[in-house]
Design an enzyme around this catalytic site. Structure first.
Site, PDB file in Angstrom:
ATOM      1  CD  GLU A   1       4.236   0.703   6.880  1.00 57.75           C
ATOM      2  OE1 GLU A   1       4.924   1.039   7.865  1.00 57.75           O
ATOM      3  OE2 GLU A   1       3.856   1.529   6.030  1.00 57.75           O
TER       4      GLU A   1
ATOM      5  CG  ASP B   1      -0.237  -0.051   2.542  1.00 60.04           C
ATOM      6  OD1 ASP B   1       0.833  -0.697   2.626  1.00 60.04           O
ATOM      7  OD2 ASP B   1      -0.723   0.551   3.516  1.00 60.04           O
TER       8      ASP B   1
HETATM    9 ZN   LIG Z   1       6.685   2.290   3.926  1.00 60.33          ZN
END
Ligand SMILES: [Zn+2]
Length: 490
Positions: free
Chosen positions: A194, A127
């Site tokens: 993340e 992401d």
């Molecule tokens: Zn990163």
């Protein structure tokens, strides 16, 4: 001889003795990292950097943007990225087993021939953070077009962290195609969230833990080869051995509200302001210890005589080292838990007294401290002011500090030094990475992206005009190839 004469002689003797100790310690000073000269590194295989750069451009086009509100995410973009990975890297996918956890996180396993060896775990998330609304026009190339131009791949995620993901797969695919077979199992963990929740990495760690995996080391994103390190003014490969904890505290001053034409002596806002100031004016003391201090000690042999002398004699110079390091906010952040009041909320209208006034204070907790200490310090600071303190969510504690003498460190440091031709130093990461969830499966967790950036360049990460030069694409692919071959053969 009078009393003053004796005192003067004693003082001279003391200065000479201190001088002698300082000189001996400076001359015999050793950096707190292992000697890596004995590590046998795999040689580099040819890299098609142009093709790898085009692939990175393609990966940038998938809008795997993590939003604060998950309802705004477009899950189909992750599915498209997954399909693209499978189509683009067929040899890697033939060699490795692929599993999907927590919805869209990926766990790959390339089984080694010797199952008695601890696996290595390599991480890169899928992401990216959103582009700040209104800033799109400031980009040289649109942030999701994946343009390759002027010797670089442009777009959101080109570095953070599709740069790692794509170059890692380039390396793995090349190795598989060449018939490489690892002795040591290689595991790839790629989370989908993340930048927001970290659930993917947590689930991957739980899966690996359930299989009894205890990794030799984990490598995730983090620090880089800094071209103009502030201590040496030269390139330094920084490998983070720890990352700070993360916590946000709300401070709420309850109040009765009402019309601002007849205010009480103290409104919720005045109480809150006092409380926020009390907390902010009660900073954590700076300490010359931990990974931040180890970085300076490791660079001392490459620095001026003054720094070398000071680093070799922290018993005498640590206050000086602290004040020098703390001259910049980034330097100070390496030496203590930071306190940053970030948001404030009062009443919704200028002529209305607030019912509850609230402030948010973001903490980055240094290794060695804990959220319990943070809360205790905040309570102590506000004293008997009528405020409530609460965590926004369960704090992330700081990571443990990984070894700078382990086999994993030696492999990484030897390779980082060989590729960059620069000194290698441990460091403290002040941001957070997915690797913080890997504690259950590894003692030694390192955070390093094998690319070169100036301090100024690092501003484009999460900022405008994020791009990776083709030279860096090539460095990354080569690093991962040599890392897997070296670590998986050792
Ligand atoms: Zn990163």
């Amino acid at each position: 001889m009078g009393w003053t004469g004796k005192a003067a002689l004693t003082a001279v003797g003391l200065v000479l003795a201190v001088g002698a100790v300082v000189a001996v310690r400076t001359a015999t000073f050793k950096a707190p990292v292992a000697d890596t000269s004995g590590v046998h590194l795999a040689s580099a295989r040819p890299v098609d950097a142009g093709l790898a750069a085009r692939h990175l451009g393609e990966a940038v086009r998938f809008r795997t943007v993590s939003h604060q509100d998950p309802a705004e995410d477009q899950p189909a973009e992750w599915d498209r990225l997954h399909a693209w990975l499978q189509a683009t890297y067929p040899d890697a996918h033939r060699a490795m087993g692929r599993e999907v956890v927590a919805g869209q996180a990926l766990v790959y396993t390339w089984p080694g021939t010797d199952r008695s060896l601890a696996p290595i775990v390599l991480m890169a998330h899928q992401d990216v953070v959103p582009v700040t609304p209104g800033s799109e026009g400031a980009w040289t190339h649109p942030p999701f077009d994946g343009v390759v131009a002027d010797g670089a791949v442009w777009g959101r995620g080109a570095i953070d962290d599709k740069g790692s993901l794509v170059t890692l797969f380039e390396a793995l695919d090349g190795l598989a195609k060449a018939g490489f077979v690892p002795r040591r199992t290689v595991i790839v963990v790629s989370s989908h969230d993340e930048e927001v929740r970290g659930g993917g990495a947590r689930a991957a760690a739980a899966l690996l833990k359930s299989r009894g995996v205890k990794a030799q080391f984990v490598l995730d994103e983090g620090m880089v080869v800094v071209e103009d390190h502030p201590v040496t003014n030269k390139p330094v490969a920084l490998i983070a051995t720890a990352e700070k904890g993360y916590a946000t505290l709300t401070v709420t001053a309850p109040a009765v509200g009402g019309h601002s034409s007849a205010p009480p002596a103290r409104t919720g806002v005045t109480t809150l302001a006092k409380a926020v100031l009390a907390i902010a004016d009660h900073p954590f003391p700076m300490r010359f210890s931990g990974p931040g201090a180890d970085m300076l000690k490791s660079l001392a042999p490459h620095s001026s005589t003054t720094i070398r002398m000071a680093a070799a004699n922290t018993w005498l110079f640590s206050p000086l080292l602290v004040s020098q390091t703390a001259k910049t906010p980034a330097g100070a952040a390496m030496l203590h838990t930071t306190i940053a009041p970030t948001m404030l909320k009062g009443s919704p209208k200028e002529n209305v007294l607030p019912q509850d006034a609230t402030a948010w204070i973001n903490y980055r907790i240094a290794p060695g401290d804990s959220s319990v200490q943070v809360m205790a310090r905040a309570r102590d600071a506000v004293g008997d002011l009528p405020v409530r303190l609460a965590w926004v969510k369960t704090p992330d504690e700081p990571s443990k500090v990984s070894s700078t003498t382990s086999e994993g460190w030696k492999t990484l440091a030897a390779l980082a030094g060989d590729e960059s031709r620069a000194p290698v130093a441990p460091a403290l990461m002040t941001a957070a990475s997915d690797s913080r969830y890997m504690g259950p499966i590894a003692d030694d967790i390192y955070r390093f992206q094998p690319l070169r950036l100036s301090v100024k360049d690092t501003e484009m990460i999460h900022g405008t005009n994020e791009h990776m030069t083709i030279a860096n694409v090539e460095r990354m692919v080569r690093f991962y190839q040599r890392l897997v071959e070296t670590a998986a053969s050792r």
